[in-house]
Design an enzyme around this catalytic site. Structure first.
Site, mmCIF file in Angstrom:
data_model
loop_
_atom_site.group_PDB
_atom_site.id
_atom_site.type_symbol
_atom_site.label_atom_id
_atom_site.label_comp_id
_atom_site.label_asym_id
_atom_site.label_seq_id
_atom_site.Cartn_x
_atom_site.Cartn_y
_atom_site.Cartn_z
ATOM 1 N N LEU A 68 35.985 43.531 56.115
ATOM 2 C CA LEU A 68 36.446 42.009 56.391
ATOM 3 C C LEU A 68 36.112 40.915 57.091
ATOM 4 O O LEU A 68 35.661 41.272 58.570
ATOM 5 C CB LEU A 68 38.225 42.185 56.510
ATOM 6 C CG LEU A 68 39.021 43.397 55.827
ATOM 7 C CD1 LEU A 68 40.014 43.296 56.113
ATOM 8 C CD2 LEU A 68 39.211 42.951 54.194
ATOM 9 N N GLN A 121 27.955 46.332 56.752
ATOM 10 C CA GLN A 121 26.901 45.240 55.744
ATOM 11 C C GLN A 121 26.379 44.337 55.724
ATOM 12 O O GLN A 121 26.994 43.545 56.863
ATOM 13 C CB GLN A 121 28.817 45.256 55.182
ATOM 14 C CG GLN A 121 28.568 44.858 53.719
ATOM 15 C CD GLN A 121 30.012 43.814 53.106
ATOM 16 O OE1 GLN A 121 30.038 42.942 53.485
ATOM 17 N NE2 GLN A 121 30.342 44.206 51.544
ATOM 18 N N CYS A 152 30.714 38.907 47.661
ATOM 19 C CA CYS A 152 31.541 37.606 48.477
ATOM 20 C C CYS A 152 31.160 36.440 47.018
ATOM 21 O O CYS A 152 29.948 36.370 46.852
ATOM 22 C CB CYS A 152 30.579 37.474 49.740
ATOM 23 S SG CYS A 152 31.340 36.330 50.560
ATOM 24 N N ASP A 257 43.937 44.795 45.084
ATOM 25 C CA ASP A 257 45.006 44.754 45.318
ATOM 26 C C ASP A 257 45.841 46.470 44.865
ATOM 27 O O ASP A 257 46.908 47.032 45.030
ATOM 28 C CB ASP A 257 45.293 44.833 43.566
ATOM 29 C CG ASP A 257 45.688 43.321 43.021
ATOM 30 O OD1 ASP A 257 45.556 43.234 43.799
ATOM 31 O OD2 ASP A 257 45.231 43.169 41.768
ATOM 32 N N ARG A 280 43.486 43.939 52.226
ATOM 33 C CA ARG A 280 44.589 43.078 52.566
ATOM 34 C C ARG A 280 45.924 44.403 53.205
ATOM 35 O O ARG A 280 46.746 43.624 53.472
ATOM 36 C CB ARG A 280 44.790 42.204 51.570
ATOM 37 C CG ARG A 280 44.197 40.769 51.353
ATOM 38 C CD ARG A 280 43.956 40.269 50.010
ATOM 39 N NE ARG A 280 44.236 40.743 48.900
ATOM 40 C CZ ARG A 280 44.823 40.462 47.780
ATOM 41 N NH1 ARG A 280 46.010 39.813 47.475
ATOM 42 N NH2 ARG A 280 44.416 41.450 46.589
#
Length: 333
Positions: A68, A121, A152, A257, A280
């Site tokens: 993130l 990453q 990204c 999601d 998220r």
């Protein structure tokens, strides 16, 4: 003599070449056996698309913390680990800046004391740059694996030919992955999206190309770069990628999601992915890892929430410091 040597599985033209050298009979047999074994091993690796180095952790039914940007800092990952997160990734690191000695990028290699399996990453589009970054990360001794960012969508990355822009050419991406993994001391995973634009979805080409190139695992975010987060994640395409590449046995991780523990379980069961990755969902409630592990919802009361905030504040103070700059970084989070 030729037939005796050929039974070891060496191609006829190689057999004749060995015989024509005038090498003693016993030595010829030994040499042909060695050549045969080398060819067999090479074919096996090529056929299964396996990486020379496997991931140190079993991905089966795991919930992984996503890389993130601005959110996946060490203090937050440490808090997630408190709640049972077993595999986590750093914020995205620009390989070129890392190799130039950028202090911010170097700091992103640090690992929290309670992170069980930690990956760094990187963003790169150059084989040599990627190899050197892998070497530097290995020498730092903090990471268990490295993840290549190919998903990204932000302009800062794509304008440099990084991130999701790499998805436009599966052949070039395959060469990049193969080049970086060659002689690497760490396993390399790759995180992708379904494609760049909505009308150029090519995940069905990308996944097998990445697997054949030697990736230890592939994470698929079920949206295109163009969609960002404007549309629902397409888990049907993720499921199809799992079906199409089942024979490779290379782990596939689903992403997109997942905001609750029961959605995570459902996605694993319905799509067949080895694991799911959350971003998220973890930012909203870092205790989602506890819920996933326990198979039950957790609703901390006001007192418990304040305690969690205090813990995170303490971790940020330990990591960023208590000076003006440290406080600014904590407040920005």
């Amino acid at each position: 003599i030729v037939s005796d040597i050929d039974r070891y599985g060496v191609a006829p033209h190689l057999t004749m070449a060995i015989v024509s050298r005038g090498i003693p009979f016993r030595r010829r047999l030994s040499l042909c056996c060695s050549v045969s074994l080398c060819f067999t091993a090479s074919r096996s690796l090529h056929d299964c698309g396996a990486s020379a180095i496997s991931l140190p952790a079993d991905l089966t039914n795991q919930m992984i913390l996503a890389p993130l940007t601005r959110g996946g800092n060490l203090p937050f990952r440490r808090l997630c680990a408190d709640f049972g997160c077993q595999i986590s990734l750093s914020e995205m690191v620009y390989a070129r800046s890392l190799l130039k000695g950028d202090a911010v990028e170097r700091a992103r290699l640090r690992r929290a004391p309670n992170e069980e399996c930690f990956g760094v990453q990187i963003a790169t589009n150059n084989v040599e740059e990627g190899r050197k970054a892998m070497e530097l990360i290995h020498e730092a001794g903090t990471a268990d694996f490295v993840d290549l960012n190919c998903g990204c969508p932000i302009h800062e990355a794509t304008r440099r030919g990084l991130g999701s822009s790499l998805l436009r050419s599966p052949k070039k991406l395959s060469s990049l992955v193969r080049g970086i993994t060659d002689q690497s001391d760490l396993p390399l995973t790759v995180k992708i999206r379904l494609g760049c634009e909505d009308d150029t979805i090519n995940v069905e080409e990308l996944v097998p190309a990445i697997i054949e190139a030697g990736a230890a695992a592939v994470t698929i975010h079920g949206r295109t770069a163009q969609q960002r987060y404007s549309k629902a994640c397409d888990w049907d395409r993720i499921r199809q990628a799992v079906v199409d590449n089942a024979e490779s046995r290379v782990p596939i991780i689903g992403n997109g999601d997942i905001l609750t523990h029961y959605e995570a379980k459902m996605r694993i069961e319905q799509s067949g992915v080895n694991a799911v990755m959350v971003g998220r969902g973890a930012l909203t409630k870092p205790w989602i890892f506890k819920e996933f592990r326990d198979g039950a919802s957790y609703s901390p009361d006001a007192k418990e929430r304040i305690s969690i905030y205090r813990t995170l504040t303490s971790y940020m103070k330990d990591h960023f410091g208590d000076d003006t700059m440290g406080k600014k970084k904590s407040y920005n989070f």
